[in-house]
Design an enzyme around this catalytic site. Structure first.
Site, short mmCIF file in Angstrom:
data_model
loop_
_atom_site.label_atom_id
_atom_site.label_comp_id
_atom_site.label_asym_id
_atom_site.label_seq_id
_atom_site.Cartn_x
_atom_site.Cartn_y
_atom_site.Cartn_z
N ALA A 262 0.77 -1.04 0.11
CA ALA A 262 0.23 0.04 0.01
C ALA A 262 0.73 1.17 -0.06
O ALA A 262 2.19 1.28 0.53
CB ALA A 262 -0.88 -0.11 1.40
N ASP A 264 -0.19 4.45 1.62
CA ASP A 264 -1.33 4.95 2.45
C ASP A 264 -1.70 6.46 1.95
O ASP A 264 -2.84 6.71 2.14
CB ASP A 264 -1.23 4.61 3.64
N ILE A 265 -0.77 7.21 1.92
CA ILE A 265 -0.92 8.69 1.77
C ILE A 265 -1.43 9.00 0.49
O ILE A 265 -2.52 9.80 0.14
CB ILE A 265 0.44 9.56 2.11
N GLY A 269 -4.80 8.81 1.64
CA GLY A 269 -5.05 10.27 2.27
C GLY A 269 -5.05 10.10 3.62
O GLY A 269 -5.59 9.75 4.48
N TYR A 348 -4.55 -0.42 10.91
CA TYR A 348 -3.26 0.33 11.20
C TYR A 348 -3.61 1.77 11.70
O TYR A 348 -4.39 2.49 11.04
CB TYR A 348 -2.14 0.34 10.20
N HIS A 399 6.95 -6.89 7.15
CA HIS A 399 6.51 -5.88 6.20
C HIS A 399 7.27 -4.54 6.69
O HIS A 399 7.97 -4.62 7.60
CB HIS A 399 5.18 -5.58 6.07
N HIS A 565 9.30 -4.13 9.88
CA HIS A 565 8.41 -4.50 11.22
C HIS A 565 8.57 -6.08 10.96
O HIS A 565 7.72 -6.73 9.96
CB HIS A 565 7.03 -4.08 11.06
#
Length: 618
Positions: A262, A264-265, A269, A348, A399, A565
């Site tokens: 992903a 995410d931003i 957003g 998350y 990840h 992680h």
């Protein structure tokens, strides 16, 4: 220039991104720009504001705009309404769809033949009771939906059906097994005279700092016009700063998890996913909240109440010295101003904190918490090879979370940083010889970035490497060096995806820690303006392909950093926060410690605890 009376007020321009329907099912992305009335325009019958004016309109071939929370919900609705998926859930697990959850992710690395569509994939879980932790009950089914046609295109599944994990692993306060711990006495943050900061619109002032706080749906918090007040003037430090992108690749090379990545931003957003914060929980003390105005998928305004929190907090010892001869003590505790928001992306949470310190340092920290994105163990698997077993039949994959911050420095430059220069400073050991007879010598080497080919660098903790943002037009009268700030890296790791991988192509910004580019209004996001289902980097990789000068170029520094992680079972069912970030510290910006003027104070509310009020002996 306008701020200093040397130019016109910049135009207010709104960017509009839309998907226009077409004769086919895919739709086409369009971008428009609309010039609005100036801020504060007085709209009266005698003076009406000018009407909005369309100043740009163009088609965006081959890209998919950011998805919205509406589309994520629509994707889940499409999945759960699909008859084939309903039948598979019933056949394989004996469940109806009423308790099924589908986390909708952007489709990374789509299967052959599905390119060009606006798609999302769903990772599926079962809620077996009210308030259940569904991530303890993953399914093997991964549907792919076309958002424009509203249909499920493909359903991935394991060759052999594994049994549904049914053991509950709970974090909800009503479901936690066993008694809650006791013994904690109340701990309150009390400011009897109120906070030390002031707020005027978006302008925040605190302890010589001034900053304008902004917010948008993609970046979340944006800091503007960060400066330090000294001798009656505000010395610029940063023109603009924000977190602008991240990529989260997962490390399982087996299908369908090669598609689990992903951004995410750019995908959803940080601002669109922001929480409404709670007094006494997310922030402690005297709090100033800002509401955030964003838009939904139809362009209608929506308000996120209390999206940004501003408060001050104790930061521990700022400075201390005991004169060993006289016994005199000078001790100062430090405080910091915290500007924060928290965003949730399905499983998350990202807790984003900008810190302003009394010694003129600036910090950024992101805390990662929430719940691991789990998968069901394949039938017959003893233990996973690319993660860890966190519950019977439940795997959590290794990840990474690779972030990128965009820093537009303005170091003591009223023109916004046009003359700022960026350099790399590395500590080197001197070779043995006449200049280093005892072998203890070391010094620093500084490499100035003059063009974008030079303007790349990597963290080297063994060499204590930092980067300087300096203004050669302002020289410190004591050190005779340009006034500067140092970028000091925090914990970070390298992107693990191999050269030639789609992860590495899309997340090219994460292949180096530091990039420096000339300022350009259209260069805002390091992986490109539109990253949903992208196949390459449309940002830094393109902007630096042609070598460009950084001299008098108003340079922008892009700092990439991250967390690898490798999950622990102690990260489940909810994860204790991991942390990463960076610091900006003044270097020859002042002629002495700028915090030496902090007044002496003793906290009279502190109470000594001991046996019969006596000090304990070790």
């Amino acid at each position: 220039a306008w701020q200093h009376g040397q130019g016109p007020l910049p135009a207010r321009v709104a960017q509009v991104i839309m998907i226009a329907p077409t004769t086919g099912a895919h739709g086409v992305a369009m971008e428009g720009r609309v010039q609005l009335a100036p801020a504060g325009h007085c709209a009266t019958t005698a003076q009406l504001p000018p009407p909005p004016e369309l100043v740009m309109w163009k088609e965006l071939p081959g890209v998919q705009p950011m998805t919205t929370p509406d589309e994520c919900q629509a994707a889940e609705d499409i999945m759960k309404a699909d008859p084939q998926l309903q039948e598979l859930v019933r056949e394989r697990y004996g469940l109806g769809m009423e308790g099924i959850c589908c986390d909708a992710w952007d489709l990374h690395n789509p299967p052959p033949g599905l390119d060009g569509r606006r798609m999302m994939q769903g990772f599926m879980y079962a809620n077996l009771k009210t308030n259940d932790n569904q991530y303890a009950h993953p399914l093997d089914l991964v549907p792919i939906v076309d958002l424009n046609s509203g249909k499920v295109l493909l359903i991935d599944k394991y060759d052999r059906v594994p049994p549904l994990p049914t053991q509950g692993v709970e974090y909800h306060r009503d479901l936690i097994q066993g008694p809650l711990r006791t013994g904690l006495k109340p701990l309150h943050v009390v400011q009897p005279e109120g906070p030390s900061f002031s707020v005027d619109g978006s302008l925040v002032k605190w302890q010589k700092w001034q900053v304008r706080v902004g917010f948008n749906g993609r970046e979340g918090i944006v800091l503007h016009q960060v400066g330090w007040e000294e001798e009656g003037r505000v010395r610029p430090v940063l023109h603009r700063a924000s977190l602008v992108e991240m990529i989260i690749p997962y490390g399982d090379p087996e299908e369908p998890y090669t598609r689990k990545s992903a951004m995410d931003i750019g995908d959803y957003g940080m601002g669109f996913s922001a929480n409404s914060l709670e007094l006494g929980c997310d922030c402690l003390g005297h709090i100033q909240y800002f509401d955030a105005i964003i838009n939904d998928g139809r362009g209608e305004p929506q308000t996120i109440r209390k999206a940004v929190c501003i408060h001050e907090e104790d930061s521990g010892v700022m400075q201390k010295h005991v004169d060993v001869r006289s016994g005199h003590v000078e001790m100062r505790r430090g405080r910091r101003l915290v500007i924060s928001s928290i965003s949730t992306f399905f499983n998350y949470e990202y807790c984003n904190y900008w810190y302003l310190y009394q010694d003129a340092s600036i910090g950024f920290e992101v805390k990662l918490t929430g719940i691991l994105s789990t998968s069901i163990a394949p039938l017959g698997e003893v233990l996973p090879t690319h993660g860890i077993r966190v519950a019977p039949g439940v795997n959590a994959h290794a990840h990474q979370h690779m972030f990128c911050a965009r820093l537009d420095p303005a170091i003591d430059d009223p023109e916004g940083g046009r003359g700022v220069v960026v350099s790399e400073v590395t500590v080197v050991a001197l070779p043995p010889g006449p200049a280093n007879p005892a072998g203890n010598g070391f010094c620093t080497e500084e490499r100035t970035f003059t063009d974008t080919d030079d303007g790349r660098g990597d963290v080297d903790f063994m060499a204590a490497r930092v980067w300087k943002l300096k203004n050669p037009a302002c020289i410190n009268p004591i050190t005779m060096e340009p006034v500067a700030y140092r970028l000091i890296p925090g914990p970070t790791s390298a992107l693990m995806a191999q050269a030639g991988s789609l992860v590495r192509a899309r997340g090219n910004f994460a292949t180096r820690n530091v990039w420096v580019t000339p300022h350009h209004d259209e260069e805002r996001f390091p992986a490109g303006e539109h990253v949903v289902s992208s196949t390459s980097c449309m940002g830094l990789a393109n902007w630096t392909a042609q070598n460009k000068s950084l001299v008098d170029a108003d340079p922008v520094l892009w700092y990439s950093f991250g967390v690898t992680h490798i999950p622990r079972i102690e990260d489940f069912p909810v994860m204790p926060a991991e942390s990463t970030g960076f610091m900006l510290k003044p270097a020859s910006f002042f002629t002495m410690n700028p915090a030496v003027d902090l007044p002496y104070e003793r906290d009279t509310a502190s109470v000594e605890t001991g046996v019969c009020c006596q000090t304990a002996v070790l």
